[in-house]
Design a protein around this motif. Structure first.
Motif, PDB file in Angstrom:
ATOM      1  N   ARG A   1      18.023 -23.475  18.263  1.00 32.10           N
ATOM      2  CA  ARG A   1      17.830 -23.230  16.829  1.00 32.10           C
ATOM      3  C   ARG A   1      16.458 -23.518  16.645  1.00 32.10           C
ATOM      4  NH1 ARG A   1      21.103 -29.263  16.256  1.00 32.10           N
ATOM      5  NH2 ARG A   1      19.451 -29.721  17.538  1.00 32.10           N
ATOM      6  N   ILE A   2      16.665 -22.931  15.141  1.00 33.21           N
ATOM      7  CA  ILE A   2      15.171 -22.841  14.436  1.00 33.21           C
ATOM      8  C   ILE A   2      15.458 -23.818  13.367  1.00 33.21           C
ATOM      9  CG2 ILE A   2      13.752 -21.766  12.935  1.00 33.21           C
ATOM     10  CD1 ILE A   2      14.616 -18.933  14.247  1.00 33.21           C
ATOM     11  N   LEU A   3      14.548 -24.893  13.316  1.00 38.10           N
ATOM     12  CA  LEU A   3      14.946 -26.096  12.507  1.00 38.10           C
ATOM     13  C   LEU A   3      13.688 -26.183  11.458  1.00 38.10           C
ATOM     14  CD1 LEU A   3      16.228 -28.851  15.121  1.00 38.10           C
ATOM     15  CD2 LEU A   3      17.520 -27.117  13.690  1.00 38.10           C
ATOM     16  N   ASP A   4      14.313 -26.459  10.331  1.00 40.05           N
ATOM     17  CA  ASP A   4      12.903 -27.042   9.288  1.00 40.05           C
ATOM     18  C   ASP A   4      12.656 -28.473   9.824  1.00 40.05           C
ATOM     19  OD1 ASP A   4      11.835 -28.432   7.266  1.00 40.05           O
ATOM     20  OD2 ASP A   4      12.631 -26.937   5.632  1.00 40.05           O
ATOM     21  N   CYS A   5      11.383 -28.664  10.496  1.00 41.38           N
ATOM     22  CA  CYS A   5      11.375 -29.899  11.093  1.00 41.38           C
ATOM     23  C   CYS A   5      10.990 -30.872  10.095  1.00 41.38           C
ATOM     24  CB  CYS A   5       9.922 -30.069  11.959  1.00 41.38           C
ATOM     25  SG  CYS A   5      10.110 -31.205  13.209  1.00 41.38           S
ATOM     26  N   GLN A   6      10.258 -30.647   8.862  1.00 42.36           N
ATOM     27  CA  GLN A   6      10.043 -31.855   7.758  1.00 42.36           C
ATOM     28  C   GLN A   6      11.525 -32.473   7.169  1.00 42.36           C
ATOM     29  OE1 GLN A   6       7.167 -33.097   7.849  1.00 42.36           O
ATOM     30  NE2 GLN A   6       7.100 -32.041   9.821  1.00 42.36           N
ATOM     31  N   ALA A   7      12.176 -31.221   6.964  1.00 43.32           N
ATOM     32  CA  ALA A   7      13.352 -31.552   6.259  1.00 43.32           C
ATOM     33  C   ALA A   7      14.308 -32.252   7.321  1.00 43.32           C
ATOM     34  CB  ALA A   7      14.301 -30.236   5.791  1.00 43.32           C
TER      35      ALA A   7
END
Length: 167
Positions: free
Chosen positions: A148-154
């Protein structure tokens, strides 16, 4: 500080969007079958690299859109990468971190060994082990469909994986 490296790429276009400086750390506990970088698995291999020298190389390339931490397994050297990542973000560059762990595994261990600090400086996290049976050439910047590509901060703010795409 020293990182144990497998190598670097000064102007990669395959390790995330735009032109990226990629740091390939040495050492990985996952040993995924069909891994793209099997030479990075051994924790005894690689070469020590000074993070100040790496930062100087990053600063010296005005074309960079960001920096990618890959491997090997970046979270095996999380504290040192987090410190380097703080300096990279101060330059206005984004950070992508590739990992064989899932966000959920890392989030559960975020108080250990700099894991939370590396997550805190990561803009995008590409997570999950490479699974040869799920390999696809159709996926941008991933090797298998489980990754998965994740928005890490969110993801950190919500306490759960927030899937996104690269801009």
């Amino acid at each position: 500080m020293l990182l144990q490296l497998s190598g670097t790429a000064n102007d990669s276009i395959v390790d995330g969007p735009g032109i990226r400086f990629t740091i390939f750390v040495q050492g990985c506990p996952h040993h995924c079958e069909g891994c793209h970088n099997p030479q990075t698995h051994s924790f005894e291999g690689g070469t020590p690299a000074d993070t100040d020298e790496l930062l100087g190389r990053i600063k010296g390339n005005p074309l960079l859109d960001g920096v990618t931490f890959s491997g090997g397994e970046p979270f095996c050297q999380a504290q040192t990468l987090a410190a380097l990542g703080t300096q990279i973000r101060a330059l206005g560059l984004n950070i992508i971190t590739y990992t064989g762990y899932t966000f959920e595994e890392l989030y559960a261990k975020r108080e250990e060994n700099g894991i939370g600090a590396l997550l805190a400086v990561t803009d995008y996290l590409v997570d999950g082990r490479y699974v040869e049976a799920l390999k696809s050439y159709e996926l941008a910047f991933r090797g298998s469909s489980n990754q998965r590509i994740l928005d890490c901060q969110a993801s950190l703010a919500q306490g759960c994986a927030v899937v996104t795409e690269f801009p």
